[in-house]
Structures are given as C-alpha cells and as structure tokens.
Design a protein around this motif. Structure first.
Motif, PDB file in Angstrom:
ATOM      1  N   SER A   1      -4.714  -7.134   5.828  1.00  0.00           N
ATOM      2  CA  SER A   1      -4.445  -6.331   6.727  1.00  0.00           C
ATOM      3  C   SER A   1      -3.303  -5.650   6.502  1.00  0.00           C
ATOM      4  O   SER A   1      -2.452  -5.840   5.855  1.00  0.00           O
TER       5      SER A   1
ATOM      6  N   GLY B   1      -1.566  -1.413   7.799  1.00  0.00           N
ATOM      7  CA  GLY B   1      -1.628  -0.125   8.775  1.00  0.00           C
ATOM      8  C   GLY B   1      -2.350   1.275   7.837  1.00  0.00           C
ATOM      9  O   GLY B   1      -2.493   2.116   8.723  1.00  0.00           O
TER      10      GLY B   1
ATOM     11  N   LEU C   1      -3.902  -1.403  13.163  1.00  0.00           N
ATOM     12  CA  LEU C   1      -4.137  -2.283  12.324  1.00  0.00           C
ATOM     13  C   LEU C   1      -5.369  -2.497  11.616  1.00  0.00           C
ATOM     14  O   LEU C   1      -6.269  -2.224  12.420  1.00  0.00           O
TER      15      LEU C   1
ATOM     16  N   GLU D   1      -8.144  -4.638   9.093  1.00  0.00           N
ATOM     17  CA  GLU D   1      -8.164  -5.900   8.438  1.00  0.00           C
ATOM     18  C   GLU D   1      -9.347  -6.016   8.065  1.00  0.00           C
ATOM     19  O   GLU D   1     -10.597  -5.719   8.392  1.00  0.00           O
TER      20      GLU D   1
END
Length: 93
Positions: free
Chosen positions: A53, A55, A40, A42
């Motif tokens: 946030s 992927g 992830l 962010e």
C-alpha cells in the motif's frame, strides 16, 4: 492451477474504499461531489504472501504487475519479439 489476482483498490483518508464510480481528474482531484479524494492505494494478492500500500498509484500498480508475473508458468509467458526486447533491456531495471 488457479490464476492469482491482486486488485488495485483506492481508499479515502478515513479508510473507506473509494468506489470506481468516484471519477477523478488525471491530477487526482475528485469529480464526484461526495468523494473526499483518494488517499491510499492498496493491492493484496490472493496467494496470501504479498500486500503493498502507498500513496502513489503508478508505483503500487507497477509492483502489483511485477508480483503477479512471478506466478506465471513457462507456457503463460509472452513469446516472440516483445519478450526478447524485455530480456535484452539495457537499463538497470
């Protein structure tokens, strides 16, 4: 006036931060033996009103840059031909 920041931070699947020392290939495969891989990305702005946030690193980074541009004052905006080209873009973005 303070300049706002919105650092892009990578996280592992368990929620821990993936430090910059954990290098990855261009496809995202970890090169560091202790890194389980980035899961992830962010970004949180210091203005306190924006957080994103997801992927996909490039998407989060593009949106981060777009948000930070909203904090610029008129004298911080780029001048000259590059700024004019951006204003005259014919695409839908």
């Amino acid at each position: 006036m303070a300049r706002h920041r919105a650092p892009l931070i990578a996280h592992h699947k368990d929620g821990s931060q993936c430090p910059p020392s954990h290098k990855h290939t261009t496809s995202g495969k970890p090169l560091h033996p202790d890194c389980p891989g980035r899961y992830l990305f962010e970004s949180v702005c210091t203005c306190g009103t924006w957080k994103l946030s997801g992927g996909i690193k490039s998407y989060i980074n593009d949106e981060r840059k777009r948000h930070l541009a909203t904090h610029r004052t008129a004298d911080e905006l780029p001048q000259g031909p590059a700024a004019l080209r951006r204003l005259l873009r014919l695409d839908a973005s």
